[in-house]
Design an enzyme around this catalytic site. Structure first.
Site, PDB file in Angstrom:
ATOM      1  N   LYS A 116       0.824  -1.216   0.000  1.00 38.55           N
ATOM      2  CA  LYS A 116       0.000   0.000   0.000  1.00 38.55           C
ATOM      3  C   LYS A 116       0.858   1.266   0.000  1.00 38.55           C
ATOM      4  O   LYS A 116       0.440   2.293  -0.529  1.00 38.55           O
ATOM      5  CB  LYS A 116      -0.952   0.012   1.191  1.00 38.55           C
ATOM      6  CG  LYS A 116      -2.126  -0.928   1.016  1.00 38.55           C
ATOM      7  CD  LYS A 116      -3.325  -0.500   1.825  1.00 38.55           C
ATOM      8  CE  LYS A 116      -4.521  -1.388   1.524  1.00 38.55           C
ATOM      9  NZ  LYS A 116      -5.641  -1.133   2.434  1.00 38.55           N
ATOM     10  N   LYS A 198      -6.677  -9.203  -8.484  1.00 41.62           N
ATOM     11  CA  LYS A 198      -7.961  -9.364  -7.808  1.00 41.62           C
ATOM     12  C   LYS A 198      -9.014  -8.494  -8.488  1.00 41.62           C
ATOM     13  O   LYS A 198      -8.690  -7.428  -8.995  1.00 41.62           O
ATOM     14  CB  LYS A 198      -7.824  -8.873  -6.365  1.00 41.62           C
ATOM     15  CG  LYS A 198      -7.937  -9.978  -5.318  1.00 41.62           C
ATOM     16  CD  LYS A 198      -7.736  -9.396  -3.953  1.00 41.62           C
ATOM     17  CE  LYS A 198      -8.726  -9.945  -2.958  1.00 41.62           C
ATOM     18  NZ  LYS A 198      -8.406  -9.610  -1.576  1.00 41.62           N
ATOM     19  N   LYS A 201     -12.852  -2.527  -8.069  1.00 37.39           N
ATOM     20  CA  LYS A 201     -13.450  -1.353  -8.689  1.00 37.39           C
ATOM     21  C   LYS A 201     -12.403  -0.310  -9.046  1.00 37.39           C
ATOM     22  O   LYS A 201     -12.620   0.516  -9.928  1.00 37.39           O
ATOM     23  CB  LYS A 201     -14.511  -0.774  -7.746  1.00 37.39           C
ATOM     24  CG  LYS A 201     -15.026   0.586  -8.115  1.00 37.39           C
ATOM     25  CD  LYS A 201     -15.854   0.541  -9.372  1.00 37.39           C
ATOM     26  CE  LYS A 201     -16.022   1.798 -10.165  1.00 37.39           C
ATOM     27  NZ  LYS A 201     -15.884   3.069  -9.630  1.00 37.39           N
TER      28      LYS A 201
END
Ligand code: TRP
Length: 336
Positions: A116, A198, A201
């Site tokens: 991240k 994965k 959105k």
């Protein structure tokens, strides 16, 4: 059995993106099976979501959407405690105490923090770093026995176990040491355009995911365009990842085994399979969509659910936090 005698299951879902069938199949749908035998706590991790940039209005809307999907997927708010993390202040409070027990070294080894930080290199804030400590607080506040999570959260769960054991050893028995419930089905839905990623959105290509609220014709079209291969061989293996992902989606929606599906479509054109898969998703998703939208349109119902949920959750959380505060040497605030 009363709630006190039952084992505790807990999981939280972040409201950090538009909901896809990946969120549904890979996580939320698997939670309702626990609700009869366990004392279940399910919540929306809005505090985790702000470790990356959020637009406030979107965060509010998505928080409600996650709650609505929980309920539409069969979680019964009468049987479970369904709540919003930020509405139970004990999460932040315990998290601070646990921060004093967690080591920088251990947190720096978290693979999710590393990935991240790369992804959000303009905003590597300290909450992103201590994210797993907040997650440990979520779990330990409710004396959780079992945490259903995807494989990617296992390292965080190990940290929660470590923190529980360390605290118990140092200050006497306080926390239940939780176990991960890693469901092989969980977290396993991949992008329709790149089956190495994965389903998400945040992917710029809207054909790579199916949203919970996608219309029937859009769903059919996206499945039709999903990436497969030119082997012309209907089989389930890692060389044909696109097809494998579609078979997984088929299996999840139909409750049929992979073997059954492969047997059914062996020798057939992929396009026949895709057509059936499109129909299957539309058929299975439409009652969920209906319920989901009904809940979202009933503001009072949803508000009642999360307000009552927070009260129920706080009773349990407060008990654990009080013990912790006492053991570490905080003075009790007396009521005047
Ligand atoms: N970090 C989890 C995820 O992104 C969400 C989460 C927050 C969670 N707190 C939790 C999951 C406690 C299980 C238990 O998927």
């Amino acid at each position: 059995m009363t709630d006190k005698e039952k084992k505790v299951v807990l999981s939280l879902v972040q409201p950090s993106g538009e909901l896809t069938i990946g969120n549904y199949l890979g996580a939320i749908r698997n939670f309702s099976k626990f609700q009869d035998e366990y004392n279940c706590f399910f919540a929306v991790a809005d505090m985790h979501a702000i470790t990356v940039d959020q637009v406030p209005a979107d965060l509010r809307r998505r928080t409600k959407e996650v709650l609505a999907l929980f309920i539409a997927s069969g979680i019964d708010p009468e049987k479970c405690t369904l709540f919003i993390q930020s509405q139970v202040p004990e999460h932040a409070q315990l998290s601070w105490v646990l921060n004093s027990q967690a080591h920088m070294g251990q947190l720096s080894r978290m693979t999710q923090f590393k990935s991240k930080s790369k992804e959000h290199s303009g905003n590597i804030n300290s909450a992103l770093f201590t994210y797993p400590v907040l997650m440990a607080a979520d779990i330990l506040l409710y004396q959780t026995d079992l945490v259903p999570v995807g494989e990617d959260q296992n390292q965080h769960l190990e940290l929660a176990r470590d923190l529980a054991q360390r605290f118990n050893a140092r200050y006497s028995e306080t926390f239940t040491v939780p176990n991960a419930f890693i469901d092989k089905e969980m977290g396993k839905i991949y992008s329709l355009k790149d089956p190495d990623k994965k389903m998400s959105k945040s992917d710029p290509d809207s054909n790579s995911y199916i949203l919970i609220n996608d219309k029937s014709d859009v769903i059919r079209k996206k499945i039709k365009r999903a990436v497969t291969d030119d082997k012309n061989n209907f089989s389930y293996n890692d060389e044909q990842k696109g097809l494998k992902n579609l078979i997984n989606i088929y299996s999840a929606f139909s409750q049929k085994s992979v073997e059954e599906i492969v047997k059914k479509y062996r020798g057939e054109n992929y396009s026949n399979f895709k057509e059936d898969l499109g129909d299957l998703i539309v058929e299975k998703l439409s009652p969920i969509q209906e319920k989901y939208n009904e809940i979202l349109n009933d503001k009072k119902y949803l508000t009642d659910i999360y307000t009552n949920g927070a009260i129920k959750a706080e009773k349990v959380a407060y008990k654990t936090l009080s013990k912790v505060y006492k053991k570490i040497g905080f003075l009790k605030r007396e009521m005047l």
